[in-house]
Design an enzyme around this catalytic site. Structure first.
Site, PDB file in Angstrom:
ATOM      1  N   ASN A   8       0.712  -1.889  -0.447  1.00 42.78           N
ATOM      2  CA  ASN A   8      -0.039  -0.202   0.159  1.00 42.78           C
ATOM      3  C   ASN A   8       0.894   1.380   0.406  1.00 42.78           C
ATOM      4  O   ASN A   8       1.788   1.097   0.965  1.00 42.78           O
ATOM      5  CB  ASN A   8      -1.130   0.485   1.199  1.00 42.78           C
ATOM      6  CG  ASN A   8      -2.255   1.575   1.292  1.00 42.78           C
ATOM      7  OD1 ASN A   8      -1.421   2.353   0.650  1.00 42.78           O
ATOM      8  ND2 ASN A   8      -3.352   1.002   1.888  1.00 42.78           N
ATOM      9  N   ARG A  19       5.029  18.425   0.062  1.00 43.62           N
ATOM     10  CA  ARG A  19       6.120  19.507   0.044  1.00 43.62           C
ATOM     11  C   ARG A  19       5.461  20.201  -1.146  1.00 43.62           C
ATOM     12  O   ARG A  19       6.735  20.643  -2.362  1.00 43.62           O
ATOM     13  CB  ARG A  19       7.223  19.019  -0.132  1.00 43.62           C
ATOM     14  CG  ARG A  19       8.334  18.691   1.095  1.00 43.62           C
ATOM     15  CD  ARG A  19       8.266  20.511   1.630  1.00 43.62           C
ATOM     16  NE  ARG A  19       8.850  20.435   2.537  1.00 43.62           N
ATOM     17  CZ  ARG A  19      10.656  20.535   3.108  1.00 43.62           C
ATOM     18  NH1 ARG A  19      11.001  20.769   2.286  1.00 43.62           N
ATOM     19  NH2 ARG A  19      10.498  21.099   4.187  1.00 43.62           N
ATOM     20  N   HIS A  44      -5.336   3.695  -1.983  1.00 43.48           N
ATOM     21  CA  HIS A  44      -6.648   3.493  -1.406  1.00 43.48           C
ATOM     22  C   HIS A  44      -6.692   5.611  -0.853  1.00 43.48           C
ATOM     23  O   HIS A  44      -6.568   5.996  -0.968  1.00 43.48           O
ATOM     24  CB  HIS A  44      -6.427   3.334   0.191  1.00 43.48           C
ATOM     25  CG  HIS A  44      -7.387   3.651   1.305  1.00 43.48           C
ATOM     26  ND1 HIS A  44      -8.065   2.519   2.208  1.00 43.48           N
ATOM     27  CD2 HIS A  44      -9.215   4.450   1.133  1.00 43.48           C
ATOM     28  CE1 HIS A  44      -9.371   2.297   2.453  1.00 43.48           C
ATOM     29  NE2 HIS A  44     -10.172   4.347   1.924  1.00 43.48           N
ATOM     30  N   HIS A  51      -3.845  11.307   1.199  1.00 44.71           N
ATOM     31  CA  HIS A  51      -2.308  10.119   0.229  1.00 44.71           C
ATOM     32  C   HIS A  51      -3.161  10.514  -1.381  1.00 44.71           C
ATOM     33  O   HIS A  51      -1.737  11.770  -1.646  1.00 44.71           O
ATOM     34  CB  HIS A  51      -3.195   9.153   1.293  1.00 44.71           C
ATOM     35  CG  HIS A  51      -3.580   8.965   2.534  1.00 44.71           C
ATOM     36  ND1 HIS A  51      -4.622   8.402   2.949  1.00 44.71           N
ATOM     37  CD2 HIS A  51      -2.617   9.320   3.772  1.00 44.71           C
ATOM     38  CE1 HIS A  51      -4.338   8.558   4.377  1.00 44.71           C
ATOM     39  NE2 HIS A  51      -3.612   8.973   4.254  1.00 44.71           N
ATOM     40  N   GLU A  71      -8.238   0.845  -3.127  1.00 41.08           N
ATOM     41  CA  GLU A  71      -9.545   0.670  -2.079  1.00 41.08           C
ATOM     42  C   GLU A  71     -10.224   1.723  -1.424  1.00 41.08           C
ATOM     43  O   GLU A  71      -9.371   2.602  -2.142  1.00 41.08           O
ATOM     44  CB  GLU A  71      -8.870   0.703  -0.738  1.00 41.08           C
ATOM     45  CG  GLU A  71      -7.616  -0.830  -0.563  1.00 41.08           C
ATOM     46  CD  GLU A  71      -6.783  -0.702   0.530  1.00 41.08           C
ATOM     47  OE1 GLU A  71      -6.008  -2.003   1.488  1.00 41.08           O
ATOM     48  OE2 GLU A  71      -6.947   0.222   1.543  1.00 41.08           O
ATOM     49  N   HIS A 191      -4.269  -4.491   7.140  1.00 41.97           N
ATOM     50  CA  HIS A 191      -4.785  -3.155   8.708  1.00 41.97           C
ATOM     51  C   HIS A 191      -3.895  -3.947   9.789  1.00 41.97           C
ATOM     52  O   HIS A 191      -3.983  -4.899  10.274  1.00 41.97           O
ATOM     53  CB  HIS A 191      -5.455  -3.115   9.014  1.00 41.97           C
ATOM     54  CG  HIS A 191      -6.392  -1.163   8.741  1.00 41.97           C
ATOM     55  ND1 HIS A 191      -5.746  -1.284   9.860  1.00 41.97           N
ATOM     56  CD2 HIS A 191      -6.846  -0.595   8.050  1.00 41.97           C
ATOM     57  CE1 HIS A 191      -5.825   0.599   9.720  1.00 41.97           C
ATOM     58  NE2 HIS A 191      -6.200   0.478   8.610  1.00 41.97           N
ATOM     59  N   GLY A 214       0.442  -1.694   4.472  1.00 41.81           N
ATOM     60  CA  GLY A 214       1.192   0.293   4.005  1.00 41.81           C
ATOM     61  C   GLY A 214       2.002   0.873   5.814  1.00 41.81           C
ATOM     62  O   GLY A 214       3.715   0.885   5.182  1.00 41.81           O
ATOM     63  N   HIS A 215       1.567   1.281   6.308  1.00 40.68           N
ATOM     64  CA  HIS A 215       1.991   1.997   7.742  1.00 40.68           C
ATOM     65  C   HIS A 215       3.040   1.130   7.552  1.00 40.68           C
ATOM     66  O   HIS A 215       4.259   1.345   8.011  1.00 40.68           O
ATOM     67  CB  HIS A 215       0.615   2.409   8.486  1.00 40.68           C
ATOM     68  CG  HIS A 215       1.481   3.426   9.510  1.00 40.68           C
ATOM     69  ND1 HIS A 215       1.195   4.217   9.258  1.00 40.68           N
ATOM     70  CD2 HIS A 215       2.262   2.444  10.401  1.00 40.68           C
ATOM     71  CE1 HIS A 215       1.644   5.048  10.406  1.00 40.68           C
ATOM     72  NE2 HIS A 215       2.110   4.154  11.254  1.00 40.68           N
TER      73      HIS A 215
HETATM   74  N1  PXP Z   1      -6.548  -2.671   4.181  1.00 40.50           N
HETATM   75  C1  PXP Z   1      -7.759  -1.276   4.075  1.00 40.50           C
HETATM   76  C2  PXP Z   1      -8.754  -1.879   3.907  1.00 40.50           C
HETATM   77  C3  PXP Z   1      -6.553   0.070   4.577  1.00 40.50           C
HETATM   78  O1  PXP Z   1      -7.671   0.808   4.426  1.00 40.50           O
HETATM   79  C4  PXP Z   1      -5.473  -0.828   4.468  1.00 40.50           C
HETATM   80  C5  PXP Z   1      -4.572   1.316   5.290  1.00 40.50           C
HETATM   81  O2  PXP Z   1      -5.068   1.811   4.018  1.00 40.50           O
HETATM   82  C6  PXP Z   1      -4.244  -1.305   4.827  1.00 40.50           C
HETATM   83  C7  PXP Z   1      -5.663  -2.876   4.443  1.00 40.50           C
HETATM   84  C8  PXP Z   1      -3.038  -1.231   4.987  1.00 40.50           C
HETATM   85  O3  PXP Z   1      -3.180  -1.550   6.198  1.00 40.50           O
HETATM   86  P1  PXP Z   1      -1.626  -0.765   7.049  1.00 40.50           P
HETATM   87  O4  PXP Z   1      -1.473   0.170   6.561  1.00 40.50           O
HETATM   88  O5  PXP Z   1      -2.375  -0.352   8.827  1.00 40.50           O
HETATM   89  O6  PXP Z   1      -0.510  -1.110   6.956  1.00 40.50           O
END
Ligand code: PXP
Length: 241
Positions: A8, A19, A44, A51, A71, A191, A214-215
């Site tokens: 992600n 920036r 997303h 973002h 997403e 997530h 992602g995060h």
């Molecule tokens: N799945 C969905 C539906 C999400 O909204 C997100 C975050 O944008 C993720 C997965 C990925 O989560 P994370 O950034 O915590 O890895």
């Protein structure tokens, strides 16, 4: 069946947007992730475009050679953009416009008519549809009824409880995954997955096809670099416990 890693890129876009220039270059970053082993790219776009922006979608679609997953909450604006770009997969998420991040899955029973209508639009364009959902058999049956191809398990609660009691935290996902398999529902997950909790999730949950992360992955890249981090995540996904 190997679990695929979809990266992600929202946090990369967030840094770029800070920036107003094109640094880091989202498109180059997506290409590099694929070169370093990512098996999918996820974005997303949120209504405020803090973002990834809607105008990032087509350039990403043009270069992604693995699997492109978009997403989001299926507002009319989101649906129009996704239908124009035609990613391989769309993951529908019931997040509020001002949500910090996604924090709950669909109530597929309450939103039955809405989801049927939205999903049929994507299916007419051959876009695979996944629904973000909690591990609950009734909601999964509801996802089947509205025509979803896959569900994406909301793994936030698993991550929250991993260090408290990981056996208890994983149990609903294992049970729900078996139910998905019995009704021929594909399984993604995402997530708050990270280098601590990923291997246990992937080795315990049967029939898992894809994780999107992602995060934590992008945060880890600040320390280790994106090529190393992709190798580290792929190792956690694929190693046997
Ligand atoms: N799945 C969905 C539906 C999400 O909204 C997100 C975050 O944008 C993720 C997965 C990925 O989560 P994370 O950034 O915590 O890895």
């Amino acid at each position: 069946m190997a679990v695929r890693l979809s990266v992600n890129l929202n946090k990369v876009a967030l840094i770029r947007n800070a920036r107003g220039s094109n640094h880091p270059d989202l498109i180059q970053f997506a290409k590099d992730c694929e070169e370093f082993g990512a098996q999918g790219i996820t974005v997303h776009p949120r209504p405020d475009e803090r973002h990834v922006r809607y105008n990032d979608l087509q350039p990403l679609k043009d270069i992604v050679t693995t699997e492109f997953n978009i997403e989001g909450n299926p507002t009319p604006e989101f649906i129009a953009h996704v239908l124009a770009v035609k990613p391989h997969q769309v993951t529908l998420v019931p997040d509020a416009p001002d949500a910090l991040t996604s924090d709950a899955g669909w109530d597929t029973i309450k939103y039955n008519a809405f989801l049927k209508d939205v999903i049929s639009q994507f299916k007419q364009h051959d876009i695979r549809v996944s629904l973000f959902i909690d591990p609950d058999n009734d909601l999964i049956a509801g996802a089947k009824d509205v025509g979803a191809d896959r569900i994406e398990f909301y793994t936030g609660p698993y991550a929250d409880n991993y260090f408290v009691d990981k056996e208890k935290a994983i149990k609903p996902f294992v049970e729900a995954a078996k139910y998905c398999h019995s009704i021929k529902m594909g399984i993604n997950a995402g997530h708050d997955l990270n280098l601590d909790n990923l291997n246990y999730f992937c080795s315990e949950v049967p029939y898992l096809q894809e994780v999107s992360i992602g995060h934590a992955l992008i945060s880890d890249a600040l320390y280790y670099g994106i090529s190393n981090v992709l190798a580290m995540y792929l190792y956690q996904i694929n190693k046997t416990r």
